[in-house]
Design an enzyme around this catalytic site. Structure first.
Site, PDB file in Angstrom:
ATOM      1  N   GLN A  66     -12.112  -2.147   1.074  1.00 25.09           N
ATOM      2  CA  GLN A  66     -11.239  -2.886   1.992  1.00 25.09           C
ATOM      3  C   GLN A  66     -11.477  -2.431   3.428  1.00 25.09           C
ATOM      4  OE1 GLN A  66      -6.989  -2.022   2.789  1.00 25.09           O
ATOM      5  NE2 GLN A  66      -6.581  -3.951   1.746  1.00 25.09           N
ATOM      6  N   CYS A  96      -1.415  -4.229   6.679  1.00 23.61           N
ATOM      7  CA  CYS A  96      -0.945  -2.854   6.892  1.00 23.61           C
ATOM      8  C   CYS A  96       0.179  -2.835   7.937  1.00 23.61           C
ATOM      9  CB  CYS A  96      -2.109  -1.978   7.356  1.00 23.61           C
ATOM     10  SG  CYS A  96      -1.609  -0.281   7.693  1.00 23.61           S
TER      11      CYS A  96
HETATM   12  C1  LIG Z   1       1.125   5.386   0.732  1.00 23.38           C
HETATM   13  C2  LIG Z   1       0.643   3.973   0.772  1.00 23.38           C
HETATM   14  C3  LIG Z   1      -0.636   3.697   1.217  1.00 23.38           C
HETATM   15  C4  LIG Z   1      -1.111   2.367   1.261  1.00 23.38           C
HETATM   16  N1  LIG Z   1      -2.390   2.103   1.679  1.00 23.38           N
HETATM   17  C5  LIG Z   1      -2.832   0.812   1.720  1.00 23.38           C
HETATM   18  C6  LIG Z   1      -4.169   0.484   2.128  1.00 23.38           C
HETATM   19  O1  LIG Z   1      -5.007   1.335   2.454  1.00 23.38           O
HETATM   20  N2  LIG Z   1      -4.509  -0.830   2.160  1.00 23.38           N
HETATM   21  C7  LIG Z   1      -3.629  -1.830   1.792  1.00 23.38           C
HETATM   22  O2  LIG Z   1      -3.983  -3.013   1.816  1.00 23.38           O
HETATM   23  N3  LIG Z   1      -2.378  -1.541   1.397  1.00 23.38           N
HETATM   24  C8  LIG Z   1      -1.978  -0.259   1.338  1.00 23.38           C
HETATM   25  N4  LIG Z   1      -0.714  -0.003   0.897  1.00 23.38           N
HETATM   26  C9  LIG Z   1       0.120  -1.107   0.374  1.00 23.38           C
HETATM   27  C10 LIG Z   1      -0.081  -1.261  -1.140  1.00 23.38           C
HETATM   28  O3  LIG Z   1      -1.409  -1.622  -1.455  1.00 23.38           O
HETATM   29  C11 LIG Z   1       0.866  -2.337  -1.700  1.00 23.38           C
HETATM   30  O4  LIG Z   1       0.616  -3.551  -1.031  1.00 23.38           O
HETATM   31  C12 LIG Z   1       2.346  -1.977  -1.505  1.00 23.38           C
HETATM   32  O5  LIG Z   1       2.580  -0.631  -1.873  1.00 23.38           O
HETATM   33  C13 LIG Z   1       3.239  -2.892  -2.362  1.00 23.38           C
HETATM   34  O6  LIG Z   1       2.836  -2.870  -3.711  1.00 23.38           O
HETATM   35  P1  LIG Z   1       3.526  -1.923  -4.820  1.00 23.38           P
HETATM   36  O7  LIG Z   1       5.008  -2.188  -4.756  1.00 23.38           O
HETATM   37  O8  LIG Z   1       2.898  -2.361  -6.111  1.00 23.38           O
HETATM   38  O9  LIG Z   1       3.224  -0.506  -4.443  1.00 23.38           O
HETATM   39  C14 LIG Z   1      -0.238   1.312   0.859  1.00 23.38           C
HETATM   40  C15 LIG Z   1       1.056   1.598   0.416  1.00 23.38           C
HETATM   41  C16 LIG Z   1       1.508   2.904   0.364  1.00 23.38           C
HETATM   42  C17 LIG Z   1       2.911   3.165  -0.126  1.00 23.38           C
END
Ligand SMILES: Cc1cc2nc3c(=O)[nH]c(=O)nc-3n(C[C@H](O)[C@H](O)[C@H](O)COP(=O)(O)O)c2cc1C
EC number: 1.3.1.-
Length: 310
Positions: A66, A96
């Site tokens: 990504q 992000c």
């Molecule tokens: C600590 C952390 C780091 C993340 N890093 C990225 C990232 O590098 N790229 C991205 O697209 N989303 C990133 N996200 C978002 C997650 O990919 C995801 O979209 C978000 O946590 C919601 O999904 P979930 O509820 O299944 O965790 C991050 C989220 C967290 C909490």
């Protein structure tokens, strides 16, 4: 059970090479891993970041790098670098919410019609041989900001769009907006992947039935707190706590031994391995979880982990 795809979300600081390798080998159950974003620093991509983004899995599960960018120039540097390194599919981070990135027009800050139009035209003319996909939020401050952007994304031959139906101002908490997700789904011919707050096998199953058509899903924190989640869904078998803890022991051993091999010094290793426990408090209990986080040496850490998984 249906044949929906399950993707492992990118999580900066968590789903690195060691985590992905151990996860694919021990659990699997996912159809692809998306790497945490890589970016341009001082005009190029750091070799370390590139090494984290390009990974061939022995299990054959694809790893999709990504990128995060705030301008056409950054986009071209990143895409050229990844393609030269062998990437065939690149995921665009348009979601992000981290203020230092958004402030520089990256992530959710890149949801700007003029920039996305430029990116669309570069993808079509310069990278027609490569596959792209996008991961986005609804907007920065309003849940309508995606509307003019989706019209442009609809003109690019994307593999899919993952939508995390929150705005950046919500960070990672508060309601996901499923009404707008449905509207989004109806407004594009792209395959749409749902992302947000999937924590259980029934959550995965529910997503398909909430929406008129079955949608694929991307799971982030749910896989950190329950690494067996996708496998449980796939194999139609809910694991008991004992089994989860026993396999977690192997999972930890594998990640830990990788860090012991590639890093040196207690502090460096502790700094990398401790985050793996951040989302596992419910699994191991508060006392054990606290002891792991408090450990200041590898000896104390190993003893705390042994207690937690006994
Ligand atoms: C600590 C952390 C780091 C993340 N890093 C990225 C990232 O590098 N790229 C991205 O697209 N989303 C990133 N996200 C978002 C997650 O990919 C995801 O979209 C978000 O946590 C919601 O999904 P979930 O509820 O299944 O965790 C991050 C989220 C967290 C909490």
């Amino acid at each position: 059970m249906d044949d929906k795809l399950i993707y492992a979300a990118p999580l900066q600081g968590y789903t690195d090479v060691a985590w992905r390798l151990a996860h694919a080998g021990i659990y699997g159950g996912v159809d692809a891993y998306f790497t945490p974003f890589i970016r341009v620093e001082k005009g190029s991509v750091r070799q370390r970041d590139l090494n984290n983004a390009i990974q061939n899995m022995p299990s054959g599960i694809p790893v999709i790098p990504q990128i995060i960018f705030g301008s056409r120039d950054e986009f071209i540097i990143l895409a050229d670098t990844l393609i030269d390194a062998g990437a065939t599919h690149i995921n665009l981070n348009l979601g992000c919410p981290f203020p230092p990135q958004v402030k520089h027009g990256r992530g959710a800050g890149a949801l700007r019609a003029a920039l996305i139009e430029e990116i669309a035209s570069i993808i079509i003319t310069r990278y027609s041989f490569a596959v792209f996909s996008a991961k986005l939020r609804l907007g920065i401050n309003s849940s309508d900001e995606w509307r003019p952007i989706l019209n442009i994304l609809n003109t690019i031959p994307l593999d899919h769009i993952t939508l995390h139906p929150r705005i950046a101002a919500q960070q990672y908490v508060g309601e996901c907006n499923s009404e707008i997700f449905d509207e989004f789904l109806a407004s594009t011919s792209h395959r749409v992947v749902y992302n947000g707050d999937i924590r259980s096998v029934s959550d995965i199953a529910r997503i398909g039935s909430v929406h008129n058509i079955s949608v694929d899903v991307m799971v982030g924190r749910g896989l950190l707190s329950r690494p067996s989640l996708a496998l449980e869904y796939r194999s139609n078998e809910e694991w008991c706590h004992d089994k989860r803890v026993s396999v977690l022991r192997r999972f930890h051993e594998e990640i830990y031994s990788t860090y012991m091999t590639v890093l040196c010094g207690d502090q460096q290793i502790l700094q990398k391995i401790k985050p793996m426990w951040d989302w596992l408090e419910d699994e191991i209990g508060h006392k054990a979880w606290k002891a792991i986080h408090k450990a200041t040496t590898l000896r104390k850490y190993e003893s705390a982990v042994a207690d937690a998984l006994s």
